[in-house]
Motif scaffolding. Sequence first.
Motif, PDB file in Angstrom:
ATOM      1  N   GLN A  25       2.256  -5.290 -27.025  1.00 52.73           N
ATOM      2  CA  GLN A  25       1.913  -6.420 -26.176  1.00 52.73           C
ATOM      3  C   GLN A  25       0.986  -7.416 -26.861  1.00 52.73           C
ATOM      4  O   GLN A  25       0.080  -7.971 -26.253  1.00 52.73           O
ATOM      5  CB  GLN A  25       1.306  -5.939 -24.852  1.00 52.73           C
ATOM      6  N   ASN A  48       5.200  -8.225 -29.496  1.00 48.94           N
ATOM      7  CA  ASN A  48       5.797  -9.060 -28.456  1.00 48.94           C
ATOM      8  C   ASN A  48       5.747 -10.516 -28.931  1.00 48.94           C
ATOM      9  O   ASN A  48       4.708 -11.157 -28.886  1.00 48.94           O
ATOM     10  CB  ASN A  48       5.012  -8.878 -27.162  1.00 48.94           C
ATOM     11  N   HIS A 274       7.831   1.246 -21.937  1.00 50.93           N
ATOM     12  CA  HIS A 274       6.621   0.562 -21.466  1.00 50.93           C
ATOM     13  C   HIS A 274       6.047   1.418 -20.337  1.00 50.93           C
ATOM     14  O   HIS A 274       6.679   1.546 -19.284  1.00 50.93           O
ATOM     15  CB  HIS A 274       6.950  -0.825 -20.925  1.00 50.93           C
ATOM     16  N   ASP A 316       1.782  -0.924 -21.239  1.00 50.48           N
ATOM     17  CA  ASP A 316       2.312  -2.266 -20.991  1.00 50.48           C
ATOM     18  C   ASP A 316       1.196  -3.090 -20.356  1.00 50.48           C
ATOM     19  O   ASP A 316       0.066  -3.060 -20.820  1.00 50.48           O
ATOM     20  CB  ASP A 316       3.562  -2.146 -20.119  1.00 50.48           C
ATOM     21  N   HIS A 317       1.464  -3.810 -19.270  1.00 59.28           N
ATOM     22  CA  HIS A 317       0.407  -4.557 -18.607  1.00 59.28           C
ATOM     23  C   HIS A 317      -0.666  -3.575 -18.131  1.00 59.28           C
ATOM     24  O   HIS A 317      -0.343  -2.533 -17.547  1.00 59.28           O
ATOM     25  CB  HIS A 317       0.948  -5.308 -17.391  1.00 59.28           C
TER      26      HIS A 317
END
Length: 350
Positions: A25, A48, A274, A316-317
């Motif tokens: 990310q 990313n 993710h 991930d986030h």
Amino acid sequence: MSANDRGDVPVEQPDGLPMRVGLGQFMEPTAERLRFIKQLGANDIVLNMYKYDDPDYEHMPDNDRMPLSGDGEWSAENLFALRKRVEDAGIRLHAIENVPVSFYEDVMLGGTKRDEQLKKLKATVQNMGEAGIPLFGYHWAPAGVWRTSIETVRGGATVSAFDGRETDTSYTHGREYTEAELWENYEHFLRELLPVAEEAGVKLCLHPSDPPMKTLGGIPQLARSFENFKRAMELVPSENHGLEFCLGCWSEMDENVAEVIRYFGERDKLFYVHFRDVEGTIPVFKETFIDEGNYDEYAVLKLLDEVGFSGVMIPDHTPHLEGDSDWEHRGRAYTAGYLRGMLTALRSEQ
């Protein structure tokens, strides 16, 4: 000139390695960031690259933004320089994901530049293979990722949230597109690009629509459901086509995550993961800590192992923690440590 002719870096390649935790990310693999990743115990990264054309990594200054060159095609030379930069830090470059939407917007929407963009996509995939980068993550969502607000979770950490009842109903690309149009364009993309990927030794990895609504901005979100993913994988059968398995998006869909893992895991379609979660499902959800979402994260990890997944899992986030950076390195460190702890417990059980 092949990667070996330029002087390959002796780092163990992904085939035969076990399921493991990596980081991702971000776009700029600075020396500081790579050191931090090694300190977390990770040996793989996923970059990313949703902003850049052909980045000149060879001349990239540490802790700075990279200079840009090119017009929408990543050269083999710069991709190899990227891989060497990462491997010089003792880390594998496992995948590149999310080229700029401008690389293939007309491919997705059937625009006038479709053939030109496909030509550049093919060259990019060929160059990735030449540079020894094995996985290429992509999405099929011209409208992009949508969120409607920022909310707080545990201890005041901030996260993104989505409420489909509050989204703008205007068209993002000038008109309403039909589902049939998007499927036709998608099949054409696969028929054109998959043979190139197979020859180059690169695997294409489809990311879910985020959020997985039926439409956004007048554009159908194809990668929004279990049934649609089955169709996507069956349109043009290939061992080089699989999933960029984003658990957060599958959690947003309110699908049976265990059933999805079994189905695609048994077919060797889970290429990398993710690992994140959300609270709630479409049309209303918010992101959260890995241990406070919809699914049982340890049960998911065990099931991934049971179906033979042996790739990389990346945070991930993540929630934005106190003192965090724009990369949310503290939130990612928390998630990476949580995943490593669960993986240790799993191996101990076995």
